[in-house]
Design a protein around this motif. Structure first.
Motif, PDB file in Angstrom:
ATOM      1  N   LEU A 100       1.827  -2.197   3.256  1.00  0.00           N
ATOM      2  CA  LEU A 100       3.237  -1.809   3.206  1.00  0.00           C
ATOM      3  C   LEU A 100       4.132  -2.884   3.820  1.00  0.00           C
ATOM      4  CD1 LEU A 100       3.108   1.981   4.196  1.00  0.00           C
ATOM      5  CD2 LEU A 100       2.827   0.936   1.953  1.00  0.00           C
ATOM      6  N   ARG A 101       3.594  -3.678   4.741  1.00  0.00           N
ATOM      7  CA  ARG A 101       4.395  -4.701   5.417  1.00  0.00           C
ATOM      8  C   ARG A 101       4.687  -5.886   4.522  1.00  0.00           C
ATOM      9  NH1 ARG A 101       2.593  -7.513   9.119  1.00  0.00           N
ATOM     10  NH2 ARG A 101       0.375  -7.348   8.680  1.00  0.00           N
ATOM     11  N   THR A 102       3.798  -6.145   3.549  1.00  0.00           N
ATOM     12  CA  THR A 102       3.898  -7.374   2.769  1.00  0.00           C
ATOM     13  C   THR A 102       4.160  -7.155   1.285  1.00  0.00           C
ATOM     14  OG1 THR A 102       1.479  -7.379   2.502  1.00  0.00           O
ATOM     15  CG2 THR A 102       2.394  -8.618   4.367  1.00  0.00           C
ATOM     16  N   PRO A 131       6.366  -5.128  -1.364  1.00  0.00           N
ATOM     17  CA  PRO A 131       7.498  -4.226  -1.596  1.00  0.00           C
ATOM     18  C   PRO A 131       7.168  -3.074  -2.537  1.00  0.00           C
ATOM     19  CG  PRO A 131       8.190  -6.520  -1.755  1.00  0.00           C
ATOM     20  CD  PRO A 131       6.691  -6.526  -1.688  1.00  0.00           C
ATOM     21  N   GLU A 132       6.299  -3.324  -3.512  1.00  0.00           N
ATOM     22  CA  GLU A 132       5.948  -2.252  -4.449  1.00  0.00           C
ATOM     23  C   GLU A 132       5.137  -1.165  -3.752  1.00  0.00           C
ATOM     24  OE1 GLU A 132       4.735  -3.200  -8.473  1.00  0.00           O
ATOM     25  OE2 GLU A 132       5.334  -5.292  -8.155  1.00  0.00           O
ATOM     26  N   MET A 133       4.289  -1.550  -2.818  1.00  0.00           N
ATOM     27  CA  MET A 133       3.539  -0.555  -2.053  1.00  0.00           C
ATOM     28  C   MET A 133       4.487   0.260  -1.182  1.00  0.00           C
ATOM     29  SD  MET A 133       0.202  -0.487  -2.622  1.00  0.00           S
ATOM     30  CE  MET A 133      -0.796  -0.140  -1.158  1.00  0.00           C
ATOM     31  N   ARG A 134       5.502  -0.397  -0.618  1.00  0.00           N
ATOM     32  CA  ARG A 134       6.499   0.333   0.174  1.00  0.00           C
ATOM     33  C   ARG A 134       7.255   1.326  -0.691  1.00  0.00           C
ATOM     34  NH1 ARG A 134       7.454  -4.657   2.644  1.00  0.00           N
ATOM     35  NH2 ARG A 134       9.385  -4.982   1.452  1.00  0.00           N
ATOM     36  N   ASP A 135       7.567   0.911  -1.917  1.00  0.00           N
ATOM     37  CA  ASP A 135       8.270   1.805  -2.833  1.00  0.00           C
ATOM     38  C   ASP A 135       7.418   3.030  -3.159  1.00  0.00           C
ATOM     39  OD1 ASP A 135      10.457   0.160  -2.912  1.00  0.00           O
ATOM     40  OD2 ASP A 135       9.912  -0.807  -4.819  1.00  0.00           O
ATOM     41  N   ILE A 136       6.126   2.810  -3.370  1.00  0.00           N
ATOM     42  CA  ILE A 136       5.222   3.929  -3.664  1.00  0.00           C
ATOM     43  C   ILE A 136       5.160   4.881  -2.478  1.00  0.00           C
ATOM     44  CG2 ILE A 136       2.806   4.552  -4.097  1.00  0.00           C
ATOM     45  CD1 ILE A 136       2.602   1.867  -5.652  1.00  0.00           C
ATOM     46  N   HIS A 137       5.080   4.293  -1.281  1.00  0.00           N
ATOM     47  CA  HIS A 137       5.051   5.126  -0.075  1.00  0.00           C
ATOM     48  C   HIS A 137       6.342   5.934   0.043  1.00  0.00           C
ATOM     49  CE1 HIS A 137       4.183   6.350   4.032  1.00  0.00           C
ATOM     50  NE2 HIS A 137       5.420   5.998   4.343  1.00  0.00           N
ATOM     51  N   GLU A 138       7.472   5.289  -0.184  1.00  0.00           N
ATOM     52  CA  GLU A 138       8.744   5.997  -0.070  1.00  0.00           C
ATOM     53  C   GLU A 138       8.859   7.102  -1.110  1.00  0.00           C
ATOM     54  OE1 GLU A 138      13.563   5.155   0.113  1.00  0.00           O
ATOM     55  OE2 GLU A 138      12.180   3.519  -0.369  1.00  0.00           O
ATOM     56  N   GLN A 139       8.415   6.832  -2.327  1.00  0.00           N
ATOM     57  CA  GLN A 139       8.465   7.847  -3.375  1.00  0.00           C
ATOM     58  C   GLN A 139       7.597   9.054  -3.020  1.00  0.00           C
ATOM     59  OE1 GLN A 139       7.294   5.736  -6.932  1.00  0.00           O
ATOM     60  NE2 GLN A 139       8.985   4.283  -6.720  1.00  0.00           N
TER      61      GLN A 139
END
Length: 207
Positions: A121-123, A125-133
């Motif tokens: 999630l730190r590196t 952005p697409e993984m962060r987006d999935i987490h946020e969704q």
């Protein structure tokens, strides 16, 4: 005849893609992201490494699909309790909270899988987006259930309450999954319902 063949092919390809996602999830849960090599994923799924490229443009895309699947499973299994019976607002919220704090949601394997993805999630952005969704999908259900309770409130307060209740549930889920033998049967659910009741100032423990 030709339509039947097309349907069969589509279902077969969906099943193969699903098998690759599940294989990646299993390997990350067992040994972390480093264990989920292309070769290991292919071997676990029973396919050749080259076939992975047919369904995913890169290993990173497959990893994101696996993380998305985990988030979807968590929300799905918590929400399944809402499908049973004609429940009132308090009972629906209590059922949702309880389902979030028992198996299959509370599970050491799912915790290992979630932890394995966490660093990305730190590196990525697409993984962060999935987490946020995934987070928002779960919290939106929680917020809707809270807003339906028989109490005087507004949308802004329901949102704040959902964030607070989600934090409590997340913390109990984390400890319950990390220490599966550390709590008596139903203890996490009982604590969660009491804590959510205190936040919302409404008794859910009898619901």
């Amino acid at each position: 005849m030709s339509t039947d063949r097309k349907v069969y092919k589509r279902e077969s390809e969906e099943a193969r893609r699903d098998a690759l996602i599940v294989a990646a999830m299993d390997l990350v849960a067992e040994g972390g992201p480093q264990a989920a090599t292309v070769r290991a994923i292919a071997e676990r799924a029973g396919v050749t490494p080259g076939l992975i490229r047919h369904y995913f443009t890169s290993k990173e895309e497959l990893t994101r699909a696996a993380f998305r699947r985990l988030m979807e499973w968590m929300t799905r299994d918590s929400s399944a309790a809402l499908l049973s019976g004609d429940l009132g607002p308090k009972a629906r919220l209590a059922a949702f909270v309880s389902a979030s704090l028992r198996p299959p949601v509370v599970d050491p394997k799912r915790l290992g899988l979630w932890a394995g993805f966490l660093n990305a999630l730190r590196t990525d952005p697409e993984m962060r987006d999935i987490h946020e969704q995934g987070y928002r999908a779960y919290r939106d259900i929680l917020e809707t259930l809270i807003a339906q309770l028989p109490r005087k409130t507004d949308a802004a307060q329901s949102r704040r309450d959902a964030i607070a209740c989600n934090g409590v549930i997340d913390g109990l889920w984390l400890e319950g999954s990390a220490l599966p033998d550390g709590f008596a049967p139903g203890e996490l659910e009982s604590i969660g319902l009491a804590a959510v009741s205190a936040i919302l100032n409404i008794d859910l423990t009898g619901a």
